[in-house]
Scaffold this motif. Structure first.
Motif, PDB file in Angstrom:
ATOM      1  N   UNK A  54       0.828  -1.204   0.000  1.00 57.96           N
ATOM      2  CA  UNK A  54       0.000   0.000   0.000  1.00 57.96           C
ATOM      3  C   UNK A  54       0.866   1.259   0.000  1.00 57.96           C
ATOM      4  N   UNK A 210      -9.644  17.254  14.067  1.00 56.07           N
ATOM      5  CA  UNK A 210      -9.365  15.852  13.756  1.00 56.07           C
ATOM      6  C   UNK A 210     -10.621  15.113  13.314  1.00 56.07           C
ATOM      7  N   UNK A 250      -3.691  19.014  11.244  1.00 55.28           N
ATOM      8  CA  UNK A 250      -3.864  18.594  12.636  1.00 55.28           C
ATOM      9  C   UNK A 250      -2.703  19.091  13.499  1.00 55.28           C
TER      10      UNK A 250
ATOM     11  N   UNK B 118       3.054   9.916  16.364  1.00 56.83           N
ATOM     12  CA  UNK B 118       2.499   9.534  15.062  1.00 56.83           C
ATOM     13  C   UNK B 118       1.216   8.725  15.246  1.00 56.83           C
ATOM     14  N   UNK B 120      -0.833   9.049  17.536  1.00 56.14           N
ATOM     15  CA  UNK B 120      -1.907   9.879  18.065  1.00 56.14           C
ATOM     16  C   UNK B 120      -2.468  10.849  17.033  1.00 56.14           C
ATOM     17  N   UNK B 121      -1.679  11.144  16.003  1.00 56.14           N
ATOM     18  CA  UNK B 121      -2.083  12.220  15.104  1.00 56.14           C
ATOM     19  C   UNK B 121      -3.329  11.880  14.306  1.00 56.14           C
ATOM     20  N   UNK B 122      -3.376  10.648  13.773  1.00 56.75           N
ATOM     21  CA  UNK B 122      -4.504  10.335  12.900  1.00 56.75           C
ATOM     22  C   UNK B 122      -5.694   9.846  13.700  1.00 56.75           C
ATOM     23  N   UNK B 123      -6.844  10.227  13.230  1.00 52.01           N
ATOM     24  CA  UNK B 123      -8.092   9.776  13.828  1.00 52.01           C
ATOM     25  C   UNK B 123      -8.211   8.261  13.650  1.00 52.01           C
ATOM     26  N   UNK B 125     -10.483   6.435  12.728  1.00 48.64           N
ATOM     27  CA  UNK B 125     -11.174   6.012  11.506  1.00 48.64           C
ATOM     28  C   UNK B 125     -10.209   5.940  10.320  1.00 48.64           C
ATOM     29  N   UNK B 126      -9.296   6.897  10.244  1.00 43.36           N
ATOM     30  CA  UNK B 126      -8.339   6.887   9.132  1.00 43.36           C
ATOM     31  C   UNK B 126      -7.402   5.690   9.270  1.00 43.36           C
ATOM     32  N   UNK B 129      -9.250   2.673   8.149  1.00 47.02           N
ATOM     33  CA  UNK B 129      -9.329   2.530   6.690  1.00 47.02           C
ATOM     34  C   UNK B 129      -8.055   1.894   6.162  1.00 47.02           C
ATOM     35  N   UNK B 130      -6.913   2.406   6.633  1.00 46.15           N
ATOM     36  CA  UNK B 130      -5.644   1.873   6.154  1.00 46.15           C
ATOM     37  C   UNK B 130      -5.513   0.394   6.505  1.00 46.15           C
ATOM     38  N   UNK B 131      -5.936   0.024   7.705  1.00 49.58           N
ATOM     39  CA  UNK B 131      -5.837  -1.382   8.093  1.00 49.58           C
ATOM     40  C   UNK B 131      -6.828  -2.250   7.320  1.00 49.58           C
ATOM     41  N   UNK B 133      -7.734  -1.743   4.321  1.00 52.41           N
ATOM     42  CA  UNK B 133      -7.155  -1.952   2.997  1.00 52.41           C
ATOM     43  C   UNK B 133      -6.024  -2.967   3.057  1.00 52.41           C
ATOM     44  N   UNK B 143      -9.128  -4.478  15.599  1.00 53.14           N
ATOM     45  CA  UNK B 143      -8.214  -4.685  16.726  1.00 53.14           C
ATOM     46  C   UNK B 143      -6.935  -3.885  16.522  1.00 53.14           C
ATOM     47  N   UNK B 210     -15.044   3.337  20.645  1.00 53.33           N
ATOM     48  CA  UNK B 210     -14.537   3.328  19.278  1.00 53.33           C
ATOM     49  C   UNK B 210     -14.813   2.009  18.574  1.00 53.33           C
ATOM     50  N   UNK B 213     -17.611   2.047  16.409  1.00 52.69           N
ATOM     51  CA  UNK B 213     -17.552   3.024  15.333  1.00 52.69           C
ATOM     52  C   UNK B 213     -16.700   2.547  14.164  1.00 52.69           C
ATOM     53  N   UNK B 216     -17.978   1.133  10.774  1.00 50.52           N
ATOM     54  CA  UNK B 216     -18.534   1.955   9.699  1.00 50.52           C
ATOM     55  C   UNK B 216     -17.647   1.890   8.461  1.00 50.52           C
TER      56      UNK B 216
END
Lengths: 265, 264
Positions: A54, A210, A250, B118, B120-123, B125-126, B129-131, B133, B143, B210, B213, B216
């Motif tokens: 990826x 965020x 962010x 690092x 902590x930065x991404x929400x 949900x993002x 999505x990466x996982x 994929x 998990x 979470x 959530x 989704x």
């Protein structure tokens, strides 16, 4: 411990039993979860390879995509976060006043306020967004309301705690002059919670930046929509650009909030 | 002090804070701008309110007839939350230790802190999505997501708690000739244990939220059930799922309060 002559023990028997029962319950829950959860082990072994694949697809990042649609979407995301934070205040301030026991002393009003605050926090912002997309249709409005409804619980709770901590002297003094209810609130409570108020609002705004970045995944506007579209089309280099933009914004929001809070307190 | 003459210069006791006033003006200007920029209008809002009425009409009464589907989603959410919390907390223990500046040299703490930041930065949900994929749909992605989210949050708090300990006890244990592991177990851990429990219960609680959530975006759990119910316009089932989620979260809060009381 048993070989020692004195029977000094750090915890009582009851404390020990309750602690061990927590450990045992946790262990049983863990074992039960691992046994029943549906995980395909091949996927797990495969994961590092797939991740590497990826990331190679994401490289090089499509910087040209920024001016095409990432920029406008990012502005929209920031607008959703800011407007959502402002709309929250309309609901959060009255609820905080109702929840603070040095403003309203009736337990019924506490219960009502707490009910709204807890249910606002229990529902995730994405779920709020789903609800509002169903009501108002896809777009910015659903995003703003989702952010607003999600933040009410957080802002209301912290604001109520800040109000409860104030010095009641000025309030009494104002009441003694025969000041009206509104002037007591405005001239007694408000100046005392002002720093806490701004710090809570800024803190929530940072969180909202965020959160608003992902609301687009369910159609509530902002950069999430761009991200979702790029992902559905497997345009990984564009996905990388959107992720980079989110990352930058962010971090920037956090730096701004930290700087303002430093000046405020 | 015979005749107190009131001064002619009348000064209001409530001084205007110009900074705050300027801020309110700014807010007002922003509101006007943003409403115009985003095309949010009153007609659209009032139109939406009509839809809201319809939606709530269709949501009630909540439909629990497909309780088996609901229960299996709920079980998966719980499983995700428990596995992710335990592994996230165990990993965070080590990461927090390695990120503590009073115990570790700089070449360990700096990269560790970067990694935690690092995470902590991404929400979530993002990350989810990466996982999804990379490891496919299902509970595994959920998990992994929550493990990353847990590390981002509690490893940082663990490191901060460890940095605040008293080094005298560390020195005392070291003076007995204890090795590194005993040093951690008998001088560091007793000082931070109760705070760790506090952070851990908080994280369990937040993972529980979470886990309902991440579904989704396809990472397993009750969120997936909720999302598909939304897409099928099955609003009475949506109401049932929402009630279940709120009950689950309140139950989680209740449990973590009990655990916190036991370990106080």
């Amino acid at each position: 411990m048993t070989t020692m002559h004195s029977h000094w023990q750090r915890f009582t028997l009851k404390q020990k039993l309750s602690r061990y029962s927590v450990y045992i319950v946790l262990l049983v829950a863990l074992i039960q979860s691992i046994r029943t959860v549906e995980v395909i082990p091949e996927f797990f072994y495969d994961a590092p390879e797939q991740m590497a694949d990826m990331f190679t697809r994401m490289w090089p990042i499509d910087f040209a995509f920024y001016s095409v649609s990432v920029h406008d979407a990012m502005i929209e995301t920031l607008n959703i976060a800011t407007l959502g934070t402002l709309v929250t205040l309309i609901f959060a301030i009255p609820l905080a006043l109702m929840n603070a026991n040095n403003v309203v002393a009736s337990p019924i009003s506490h219960w009502i306020a707490r009910f709204f605050l807890v249910s606002s926090r229990s529902v995730n912002s994405l779920v709020w967004a789903l609800l509002f997309v169903a009501i108002f249709g896809p777009g910015v409005m659903a995003g703003v309301l989702a952010i607003a409804f999600r933040s009410v619980g957080f802002v209301g709770k912290l604001l109520a705690e800040a109000i409860e901590e104030i010095n009641m002297g000025p309030i009494e003094a104002l009441r003694a002059t025969g000041a009206s209810w509104a002037s007591v609130l405005l001239k007694g409570y408000w100046p005392q919670i002002l720093p806490a108020f701004f710090s809570i609002v800024l803190f929530r705004w940072d969180i909202n930046v965020r959160e608003s970045a992902v609301l687009g995944l369910v159609g509530a506007g902002g950069i999430g929509v761009v991200l979702n579209n790029a992902m559905n089309l497997f345009e990984w280099q564009r996905v990388a650009m959107a992720l980079l933009a989110i990352f930058a914004v962010v971090i920037l929001a956090e730096i701004i909030v930290v700087q303002i809070r430093k000046k405020l307190i | 002090m015979a005749g107190i003459t009131p001064s002619k210069h009348h000064e209001t006791p409530f001084k205007r804070n110009w900074l705050v006033t300027a801020l309110w003006v700014l807010v007002a200007v922003y509101l006007v701008y943003s409403f115009q920029a985003m095309g949010v209008s009153w007609t659209r809002f009032s139109e939406g309110l009509g839809h809201a009425g319809q939606l709530f009409e269709r949501m009630f009464p909540p439909n629990f007839s497909r309780w088996e589907l609901l229960l299996s989603g709920l079980a998966e959410s719980l499983e995700i939350a428990i596995i992710a919390s335990v592994s996230g907390i165990v990993l965070s223990l080590f990461f927090g230790l390695f990120a503590a500046r009073n115990l570790m040299p700089d070449w360990v703490t700096v990269p560790m802190r970067g990694f935690i930041a690092l995470c902590r930065t991404f929400h979530p949900v993002i990350i989810a999505i990466l996982f999804v994929k990379s490891v496919g749909f299902g509970a595994l992605a959920g998990i992994l997501t929550l493990v990353v989210a847990s590390i981002g949050f509690i490893a940082k708090l663990f490191a901060e708690a460890i940095e605040e300990i008293s080094l005298k006890q560390v020195e005392a244990i070291r003076a007995t000739g204890a090795g590194f592991v005993s040093l951690i177990l008998f001088s560091v851990m007793p000082q931070v244990f109760s705070r760790f429990i506090g952070f851990s219960t908080y994280q369990l609680d937040s993972n529980l939220r979470n886990s309902t959530m991440v579904g989704i975006v396809g990472a397993g759990g009750l969120g997936g059930t909720l999302f598909s119910a939304f897409q099928r316009f099955d609003y009475d089932f949506v109401a049932a799922i929402l009630i279940t989620i709120i009950a689950l979260i309140m139950f989680g809060e209740f449990l973590s309060n009990i655990v916190r009381r036991i370990f106080r």
